[in-house]
Design an enzyme around this catalytic site. Structure first.
Site, mmCIF file in Angstrom:
data_model
loop_
_atom_site.group_PDB
_atom_site.id
_atom_site.type_symbol
_atom_site.label_atom_id
_atom_site.label_comp_id
_atom_site.label_asym_id
_atom_site.label_seq_id
_atom_site.Cartn_x
_atom_site.Cartn_y
_atom_site.Cartn_z
ATOM 1 C CG ASP A 25 23.356 35.332 69.812
ATOM 2 O OD1 ASP A 25 24.351 35.288 69.014
ATOM 3 O OD2 ASP A 25 23.669 35.197 71.151
ATOM 4 C CG HIS A 42 25.628 35.181 59.320
ATOM 5 N ND1 HIS A 42 24.933 35.532 60.863
ATOM 6 C CD2 HIS A 42 27.227 35.044 59.489
ATOM 7 C CE1 HIS A 42 26.191 35.319 61.560
ATOM 8 N NE2 HIS A 42 27.278 35.080 60.780
ATOM 9 C CG LEU A 136 7.032 47.495 61.290
ATOM 10 C CD1 LEU A 136 6.543 47.011 62.637
ATOM 11 C CD2 LEU A 136 7.777 46.231 60.608
HETATM 12 C C1 FPP Z 1 24.660 36.987 66.014
HETATM 13 O O1 FPP Z 1 24.610 35.571 65.796
HETATM 14 C C2 FPP Z 1 24.112 37.379 64.670
HETATM 15 C C3 FPP Z 1 24.703 38.258 63.795
HETATM 16 C C4 FPP Z 1 25.992 38.913 64.398
HETATM 17 C C5 FPP Z 1 24.312 38.695 62.473
HETATM 18 C C6 FPP Z 1 22.884 39.290 62.388
HETATM 19 C C7 FPP Z 1 22.561 38.865 61.056
HETATM 20 C C8 FPP Z 1 21.280 38.399 60.490
HETATM 21 C C9 FPP Z 1 20.397 37.689 61.110
HETATM 22 C C10 FPP Z 1 21.540 38.416 58.948
HETATM 23 C C11 FPP Z 1 21.251 39.709 58.139
HETATM 24 C C12 FPP Z 1 20.439 40.600 58.674
HETATM 25 C C13 FPP Z 1 19.620 41.336 57.704
HETATM 26 C C14 FPP Z 1 19.069 42.527 58.362
HETATM 27 C C15 FPP Z 1 19.662 41.395 56.386
HETATM 28 P P1 FPP Z 1 25.886 34.832 65.823
HETATM 29 O O2 FPP Z 1 26.452 34.233 64.595
HETATM 30 O O3 FPP Z 1 27.031 35.530 66.718
HETATM 31 O O4 FPP Z 1 25.535 33.554 66.574
HETATM 32 P P2 FPP Z 1 26.308 32.503 67.471
HETATM 33 O O5 FPP Z 1 26.296 32.996 68.808
HETATM 34 O O6 FPP Z 1 25.732 31.225 67.431
HETATM 35 O O7 FPP Z 1 28.007 32.735 66.969
#
Ligand code: FPP
Length: 246
Positions: A25, A42, A136
């Protein structure tokens, strides 16, 4: 590259959790704090995923699971969803070669029926080409929801009961576990959530029954080896009783 706070000797005697799961997150907030669009978080986050798979493997973690996209994340803007899926596509293609090179077995969990044919093809190729790797096991949750997963498993089991292949008395916790997307994978020992929030957000609801939870304020794009070791050190201080008494 991060500065190592933990040295090799600090890791001696440390019990390494077999399965670590992460709610990654804080990507959006991290990017916004830098005056960048959320999607930048992201993009950097996906580079961190790549690095952390190597770190997890080096530390001797056997299963590493990341929550990349939930069944609820479709509520985000079309632009953000589209960037996330482009990142998945690029990253998974890259993993086919990297998984082979680093002996990593890859598995995608979640409802894949909602993903497009092209991504499903990449997923099939990735899982097939890495299935015999012995290092892994790296699990990526895409269009994943714990309630959705349990519902799909129940549907399958109920179908078997209706066909007369399964008796009601055959429905045990083990049978339910086997029908989840994570069938055959041990439950997480340690669940990490970055970004300061302290909730489970529909992640691995069944599997986390006895996981140790670790929350940190660090946003996912800043997460690194030191942060993971900090979590493992905390995990080592926990007294896991699984409902019993020691
Ligand atoms: C939550 O942070 C994160 C996500 C919904 C997306 C997670 C994706 C990645 C880390 C990148 C791609 C992954 C792979 C496997 C290639 P948020 O954006 O909701 O954070 P916020 O709470 O700050 O809004």
């Amino acid at each position: 590259m991060e500065k190592d706070i933990f040295k090799e000797e600090d890791l001696k005697g440390l019990k390494i959790p077999e399965h670590v799961a992460v709610i990654m997150d804080g990507n959006g907030r991290w990017a916004e704090a830098k005056g960048e669009p959320r999607t930048y978080g992201h993009t950097v986050g996906s580079e961190v995923v790549e690095h952390m798979v190597e770190v997890a493997s080096d530390l001797g973690i056997k299963y590493f699971t990341v929550y990349a996209f939930s069944t609820e994340n479709w509520k985000r803007s079309e632009g953000e969803v589209s960037v996330l899926f482009s990142l998945f596509s690029v990253y998974l293609k890259k993993l086919i070669e990297k998984g082979r090179k680093n002996n990593v077995r890859c598995k995608i969990i979640g409802d894949k029926t909602a993903l497009d044919d092209e991504l499903n093809k990449v997923i099939d190729e990735l899982e097939e080409s890495t299935k015999d790797n012995t290092g892994l096991t790296f699990i990526i949750a895409i269009n994943y929801g714990g309630r959705d997963e349990i519902t799909r498993a129940l549907r399958t089991i109920a179908g078997e009961v209706a066909k007369g292949n399964t008796d009601l008395s055959d429905i045990t916790e083990d049978l339910v576990s086997e029908h989840l997307d994570t069938g055959g994978i041990p439950d997480p020992d340690l669940l990490i959530r970055t970004g300061g929030e302290q909730r489970i957000s529909n992640f691995l609801l069944w599997q986390c029954a006895y996981s140790e939870f670790y929350y940190c304020d660090t946003c996912w794009p800043d997460f690194d080896r030191n942060e993971l070791i900090k979590a493992v050190v905390k995990y080592n201080k926990r007294d896991r009783r699984f409902g019993g008494v020691k």
